[in-house]
Design an enzyme around this catalytic site. Sequence first.
Site, mmCIF file in Angstrom:
data_model
loop_
_atom_site.group_PDB
_atom_site.id
_atom_site.type_symbol
_atom_site.label_atom_id
_atom_site.label_comp_id
_atom_site.label_asym_id
_atom_site.label_seq_id
_atom_site.Cartn_x
_atom_site.Cartn_y
_atom_site.Cartn_z
ATOM 1 N N ASN A 183 6.557 -7.364 -3.119
ATOM 2 C CA ASN A 183 5.826 -7.751 -1.900
ATOM 3 C C ASN A 183 6.702 -8.482 -0.874
ATOM 4 O O ASN A 183 6.347 -8.575 0.296
ATOM 5 C CB ASN A 183 4.611 -8.627 -2.233
ATOM 6 C CG ASN A 183 3.454 -7.863 -2.848
ATOM 7 O OD1 ASN A 183 2.645 -8.427 -3.587
ATOM 8 N ND2 ASN A 183 3.344 -6.580 -2.547
ATOM 9 N N ASN A 225 -6.853 -5.262 0.011
ATOM 10 C CA ASN A 225 -7.107 -6.180 1.137
ATOM 11 C C ASN A 225 -6.801 -5.501 2.473
ATOM 12 O O ASN A 225 -7.554 -5.636 3.443
ATOM 13 C CB ASN A 225 -6.218 -7.431 1.027
ATOM 14 C CG ASN A 225 -6.549 -8.284 -0.174
ATOM 15 O OD1 ASN A 225 -7.556 -8.058 -0.846
ATOM 16 N ND2 ASN A 225 -5.717 -9.268 -0.453
ATOM 17 N N GLY A 226 -5.689 -4.771 2.513
ATOM 18 C CA GLY A 226 -5.286 -4.110 3.756
ATOM 19 C C GLY A 226 -6.290 -3.036 4.166
ATOM 20 O O GLY A 226 -6.681 -2.945 5.330
ATOM 21 N N ARG A 227 -6.737 -2.252 3.184
ATOM 22 C CA ARG A 227 -7.713 -1.191 3.506
ATOM 23 C C ARG A 227 -9.058 -1.777 3.921
ATOM 24 O O ARG A 227 -9.746 -1.258 4.786
ATOM 25 C CB ARG A 227 -7.873 -0.237 2.314
ATOM 26 C CG ARG A 227 -6.820 0.860 2.322
ATOM 27 C CD ARG A 227 -6.657 1.499 0.986
ATOM 28 N NE ARG A 227 -5.985 0.591 0.067
ATOM 29 C CZ ARG A 227 -5.976 0.748 -1.250
ATOM 30 N NH1 ARG A 227 -6.617 1.759 -1.803
ATOM 31 N NH2 ARG A 227 -5.330 -0.112 -2.012
ATOM 32 N N HIS A 283 -6.534 -10.345 3.700
ATOM 33 C CA HIS A 283 -6.062 -11.269 2.662
ATOM 34 C C HIS A 283 -6.936 -12.530 2.632
ATOM 35 O O HIS A 283 -7.214 -13.080 1.567
ATOM 36 C CB HIS A 283 -4.599 -11.646 2.910
ATOM 37 C CG HIS A 283 -3.650 -10.492 2.744
ATOM 38 N ND1 HIS A 283 -3.711 -9.631 1.663
ATOM 39 C CD2 HIS A 283 -2.615 -10.049 3.513
ATOM 40 C CE1 HIS A 283 -2.750 -8.712 1.785
ATOM 41 N NE2 HIS A 283 -2.096 -8.937 2.897
ATOM 42 N N ARG A 296 7.401 -6.737 2.421
ATOM 43 C CA ARG A 296 6.387 -6.556 3.480
ATOM 44 C C ARG A 296 6.852 -7.280 4.746
ATOM 45 O O ARG A 296 7.728 -8.144 4.678
ATOM 46 C CB ARG A 296 5.052 -7.136 3.004
ATOM 47 C CG ARG A 296 4.477 -6.300 1.892
ATOM 48 C CD ARG A 296 3.024 -6.620 1.655
ATOM 49 N NE ARG A 296 2.507 -5.703 0.658
ATOM 50 C CZ ARG A 296 1.222 -5.502 0.409
ATOM 51 N NH1 ARG A 296 0.313 -6.173 1.080
ATOM 52 N NH2 ARG A 296 0.845 -4.644 -0.509
ATOM 53 N N ILE A 311 -0.312 0.614 -12.922
ATOM 54 C CA ILE A 311 -0.126 -0.740 -13.454
ATOM 55 C C ILE A 311 0.816 -1.546 -12.549
ATOM 56 O O ILE A 311 0.833 -2.781 -12.586
ATOM 57 C CB ILE A 311 0.322 -0.684 -14.931
ATOM 58 C CG1 ILE A 311 0.319 -2.059 -15.565
ATOM 59 C CG2 ILE A 311 1.658 -0.010 -15.094
ATOM 60 C CD1 ILE A 311 0.435 -2.050 -17.067
ATOM 61 N N ASP A 352 -6.338 -5.427 -5.455
ATOM 62 C CA ASP A 352 -5.771 -4.480 -4.495
ATOM 63 C C ASP A 352 -6.830 -4.071 -3.474
ATOM 64 O O ASP A 352 -8.015 -4.014 -3.786
ATOM 65 C CB ASP A 352 -5.258 -3.246 -5.266
ATOM 66 C CG ASP A 352 -4.297 -2.424 -4.434
ATOM 67 O OD1 ASP A 352 -3.909 -2.871 -3.336
ATOM 68 O OD2 ASP A 352 -3.933 -1.321 -4.879
HETATM 69 C C1 FPP Z 1 -3.215 -6.322 -2.338
HETATM 70 O O1 FPP Z 1 -3.797 -5.800 -1.199
HETATM 71 C C2 FPP Z 1 -3.209 -7.775 -2.326
HETATM 72 C C3 FPP Z 1 -2.106 -8.562 -2.230
HETATM 73 C C4 FPP Z 1 -0.753 -8.008 -2.108
HETATM 74 C C5 FPP Z 1 -2.182 -10.031 -2.185
HETATM 75 C C6 FPP Z 1 -3.282 -10.695 -2.939
HETATM 76 C C7 FPP Z 1 -3.578 -11.967 -2.265
HETATM 77 C C8 FPP Z 1 -4.800 -12.535 -2.118
HETATM 78 C C9 FPP Z 1 -5.998 -11.987 -2.738
HETATM 79 C C10 FPP Z 1 -4.998 -13.756 -1.281
HETATM 80 C C11 FPP Z 1 -4.402 -15.048 -1.699
HETATM 81 C C12 FPP Z 1 -4.282 -15.311 -3.161
HETATM 82 C C13 FPP Z 1 -4.705 -16.431 -3.804
HETATM 83 C C14 FPP Z 1 -4.408 -16.574 -5.252
HETATM 84 C C15 FPP Z 1 -5.485 -17.494 -3.160
HETATM 85 P P1 FPP Z 1 -2.932 -4.860 -0.247
HETATM 86 O O2 FPP Z 1 -2.459 -5.686 0.899
HETATM 87 O O3 FPP Z 1 -1.849 -4.192 -1.030
HETATM 88 O O4 FPP Z 1 -4.043 -3.842 0.187
HETATM 89 P P2 FPP Z 1 -3.834 -2.324 0.627
HETATM 90 O O5 FPP Z 1 -3.239 -1.594 -0.539
HETATM 91 O O6 FPP Z 1 -5.233 -1.864 0.943
HETATM 92 O O7 FPP Z 1 -2.938 -2.324 1.843
#
Ligand code: FPP
Length: 248
Positions: free
Chosen positions: A66, A20-22, A35, A69, A193, A18
């Site tokens: 998801n 990636n966006g932040r 991502h 989104r 979770i 978790d």
């Molecule tokens: C959560 O961050 C992450 C995801 C919903 C996607 C996970 C995907 C990857 C790590 C990339 C590709 C995967 C593989 C297996 C190669 P978020 O977007 O919810 O972050 P945030 O809560 O900060 O907005």
Amino acid sequence: MRNLEDKNLPRHIAIIMDGNGRWAKKHALGRVAGHRRGAEAVRRIVRACRSIGIPYLTLFAFSSENWQRPAREVGALMRLLSEYIQSEIEEIRSNGIRLNVIGEWQTLREHIRQLLEDAMAKTAKNEDMIWTIALSYGGRDEIVRAVKLIAEDVAQGFLRPEDINQSVFHRYLYTSDLPDPDLLIRTSGEYRISNFLLWQSAYTEFYFTDVLWPDFTEEDLNSAIREYQRRERRFGLTAEQVKRWEKL
Ligand code: FPP
């Protein structure tokens, strides 16, 4: 092995990746860039788990929720996944890793489904590590699906209701050939979770860290494992019972 004791390593590590966006926001970038960096962290952590000798790794890559989104972000995530599989499959295969996918992944676009099927077939004989990607996965959906499959087997006379128990139930889950996770890591400072491995994590140790997934390193993984090694798992027993049991 670096900086870790061999003793009491988790057999199965599950991760909710978790933040990636932040991470992207913090770096004034678009979510997709986050991502992309997240996919690099996946590469690091798969390699690290393999080199430590963790036999099972399960990553939550895309939840059933998801799909809600923005379409652009969903498309970018699928593209990233497909690029990742294509560029990494040879390394995965030659490193003894078997790729496994759980969730409603059969509903993904034909191209990506084919890619995943080929990758699983290519690595099917590997036994050193099973790397499971949860895709279009939801824990409640998984439980409901298991109940439906059990109901069908009962209706067809393959199973008697009185024979249903926890281990029979386990056989109807996506994870029927995996042990329950010993350690579940969630990054980015969230303490939830989020519908991941609900049945399977009944006795799992949880580890939460503020590190955002794209920044998660092998050293962060080692810290989580060290913390796990310090914990006493009791499975509902008393501490004294566990000590006696360990001596056996
Ligand atoms: C959560 O961050 C992450 C995801 C919903 C996607 C996970 C995907 C990857 C790590 C990339 C590709 C995967 C593989 C297996 C190669 P978020 O977007 O919810 O972050 P945030 O809560 O900060 O907005």
